[in-house]
Design a protein around this motif. Sequence first.
Motif, PDB file in Angstrom:
ATOM      1  N   ALA A 155      -3.047 -30.229  44.316  1.00 20.62           N
ATOM      2  CA  ALA A 155      -3.991 -30.737  45.296  1.00 20.62           C
ATOM      3  C   ALA A 155      -4.918 -29.600  45.732  1.00 20.62           C
ATOM      4  N   PRO A 189      -0.916 -31.121  49.918  1.00 25.02           N
ATOM      5  CA  PRO A 189      -1.005 -32.490  49.388  1.00 25.02           C
ATOM      6  C   PRO A 189      -0.653 -33.540  50.436  1.00 25.02           C
ATOM      7  N   ASP A 231      -8.530 -39.568  41.892  1.00 21.73           N
ATOM      8  CA  ASP A 231      -8.384 -38.769  43.112  1.00 21.73           C
ATOM      9  C   ASP A 231      -9.348 -37.585  43.038  1.00 21.73           C
ATOM     10  N   ARG A 236      -9.042 -34.522  45.195  1.00 19.78           N
ATOM     11  CA  ARG A 236      -7.778 -33.790  45.029  1.00 19.78           C
ATOM     12  C   ARG A 236      -6.982 -33.735  46.331  1.00 19.78           C
ATOM     13  N   ARG A 237      -6.902 -34.874  46.974  1.00 16.44           N
ATOM     14  CA  ARG A 237      -6.061 -34.980  48.162  1.00 16.44           C
ATOM     15  C   ARG A 237      -4.580 -34.971  47.792  1.00 16.44           C
TER      16      ARG A 237
END
Length: 210
Positions: A13, A17, A42, A45-46
């Motif tokens: 992440a 994360p 995503d 990039r959470r």
Amino acid sequence: MIAEPLRFLERPAAGAPEGALVLLHGRGADEHDLFPLLDALDPERRLLGVTPRGPLSLPPGGAHWYRLGGIPTPEPNTFFPTFEVAAAFLDALPVPIDRIVLGGFSQGAVMSWALGLGRGRPRPAAIMALSGFMPVVEGFELDLADLHDYPIAIAHGSHDPIIPVEFGRAAAERARDAGAALLWRETPVPHTIDPRVLTELQTFVASAMA
């Protein structure tokens, strides 16, 4: 029995994360196959992104989650050991299961149904089943009780010659009847992930983590 843990690729992440996105590949592919979808689904990039490799090496090559036993019936002697090792893999990830969006394509979709809704299993945050079917295996049961507003996304190609679209429609009907918050997309493609549904799946993933 499968003695070794699953091999996998990991996409970190951007920061701490908020959860995880786990994608399971189809028959004869490997952990690299769906890896590019992590950024597609995503992009901020959470989430921690993970693509495990099926534990079996079977003809005609590549990695597999179970031996074919027909549709919708995975061969039990390979399905159950894979189910156990894959469940242990999910449970060992550094985020709780209720913060994991679990998805897959083809055989990976079948395993996503099994791991996400198998009786006695904790439920992930959401399930994405792409071009697959709900498994029917003697001694195994899906638990579709209490799916009220539970997020499920199903996509299937109407021209799929490998897993006919009727199996996707049947899974969608069962999920809808159980009260799930269902995203169902049927598009005129063969056995593949239609790029046209990725924007909606991206929104689906973000909403599941809200």
